[in-house]
Each structure stands twice: as C-alpha cells, then as structure tokens.
Design an enzyme around this catalytic site. Structure first.
Site, mmCIF file in Angstrom:
data_model
loop_
_atom_site.group_PDB
_atom_site.id
_atom_site.type_symbol
_atom_site.label_atom_id
_atom_site.label_comp_id
_atom_site.label_asym_id
_atom_site.label_seq_id
_atom_site.Cartn_x
_atom_site.Cartn_y
_atom_site.Cartn_z
ATOM 1 N N TYR A 1 -17.170 90.866 74.654
ATOM 2 C CA TYR A 1 -16.116 91.301 73.734
ATOM 3 C C TYR A 1 -14.960 90.303 73.742
ATOM 4 C CZ TYR A 1 -12.445 94.242 71.720
ATOM 5 O OH TYR A 1 -11.419 94.730 70.948
ATOM 6 N N GLU B 1 -9.010 102.434 68.051
ATOM 7 C CA GLU B 1 -7.783 102.301 68.842
ATOM 8 C C GLU B 1 -7.141 103.676 69.058
ATOM 9 O OE1 GLU B 1 -6.886 99.791 70.530
ATOM 10 O OE2 GLU B 1 -7.967 98.148 69.582
ATOM 11 N N TRP C 1 -10.326 101.022 77.369
ATOM 12 C CA TRP C 1 -11.020 100.459 76.208
ATOM 13 C C TRP C 1 -12.523 100.364 76.456
ATOM 14 C CZ3 TRP C 1 -11.021 100.269 71.335
ATOM 15 C CH2 TRP C 1 -11.846 99.384 70.650
#
Length: 195
Positions: free
Chosen positions: A27, A49, A57
């Site tokens: 990522y 988000e 995350w």
C-alpha cells in the site's frame, strides 16, 4: 513512531509505518500518496476513511475488497439507490465494519453526491490541494500534521454540501491517501512519485 525513514528488508528507505506489515509495504509503495481522480474513486476513499475513524487503517485495508463487494465498487449511482433492505444486508455483512452510523452516512452521502454533476466531487476535493512548493518534505513522522488548514476547509465545504462523517482529520487522511499532499518522508523511496 516519530523517527525518520527506515530501511526495509530490501534495504530501501521507507516511512516507518509502511514496514509494519506486508500489506502496508504494498500500500505504501504503490498506492498511498498517488493521485486519485474520479468521483466514484474519491467516494470510495471518503467512505473508507470514514469507516477507519477510531480504527487502525490496516483493519480497513484488509477488508477493502469486502467493502467493494458490499458497496457495488462504491459506484455513487448504485449506492444512492440502496434501500432499507440493503442497509440491513450491510449491517449483517461480516466482510465490512458493521457500524450503523458509518453505514447510514455512506448511504446518505451517496444520495447527496448522486445529485452532483459529473466531476464535481473530484473538482471540489482537488481544489483544496495545497501548493506542493509551499510544503517542505517531512523528515520524521513527527513533522507530519494530523490536520491542515486545507483539510479543515475541505471538511467544512463537504459538510456544507450535505456530506456526513467527515472532519478535518478524516479529510487530511483522504488528502494524504489520494495524493493531494505528499507526506512520504524526505528520505522515503516513494517521496515525489505521486505528483
């Protein structure tokens, strides 16, 4: 983690968070901080988000495909048509984060955005990208702010237009992830690859 870039197993320097899991390495190296355009693509990032709020995350990243399946790849027009039965389906879906407030905000936001013209979300979000020349490259994670004047203004603009579950911190995370700002550390191999 307030240090500078760290060498990974391949010897290349990266932001420290980008080395904590294999998922993060990919990522970090290939996606975070690269420009994202398109209303549906930005809607996805806004939603993810918001779902991340209060969570790590990595939790969202590892469920992203489940989210994409559950929310018709975040096509605004499709999600805007979701019914109460769809909401109930989502609340039972173990492949996503089953938070009622976040699910309902996602559905409400899609309905709002379905009334916007094509490209309007993209244009609005990117209008808050700061001039890269005015932002020094962060040397350590301590140099990376949690919010900025631009993210505060973006969150306010989105709320004013009827979107829910987006504050200055969430807006800044969106700006980082979608390449509006480059918060890769100055010595990181991914620095400058986004713009």
């Amino acid at each position: 983690m307030s240090g500078g870039a760290v060498a990974g197993p391949d010897g290349k320097l990266r932001c420290p968070w980008g080395l904590s899991t294999d998922d993060y390495v990919t990522y970090h190296d290939e996606e975070w901080g690269r420009p994202v355009h398109g209303d549906d693509a930005l809607f996805e990032r806004l939603c993810l988000e918001a779902f991340q709020s209060g969570l790590s995350w990595i939790t969202i990243l590892r469920r992203r495909e489940g989210f994409r399946t559950a929310f018709d790849d975040f096509k605004i027009a499709a999600v805007a048509e979701y019914t109460d039965a769809d909401r109930d389906r989502l609340l039972a879906d173990e492949g996503i984060i089953r938070n009622r407030a976040k699910i309902e905000a996602t559905l409400a936001n899609a309905r709002v955005l379905a009334g916007w013209s094509a490209g309007e979300l993209d244009k609005l979000i990117w209008s808050y990208a700061p001039d890269a020349a005015t932002r020094p490259a962060p040397r350590t994670l301590a140099d990376v702010p949690p919010v900025s004047d631009e993210s505060t203004a973006l969150a306010k603009a989105l709320k004013k237009r009827g979107l829910r579950f987006i504050g200055p911190t969430t807006a800044y995370a969106l700006m980082q992830a979608c390449g509006l700002v480059d918060d890769h550390l100055s010595d990181c191999i991914a620095r400058g690859k986004g713009r």
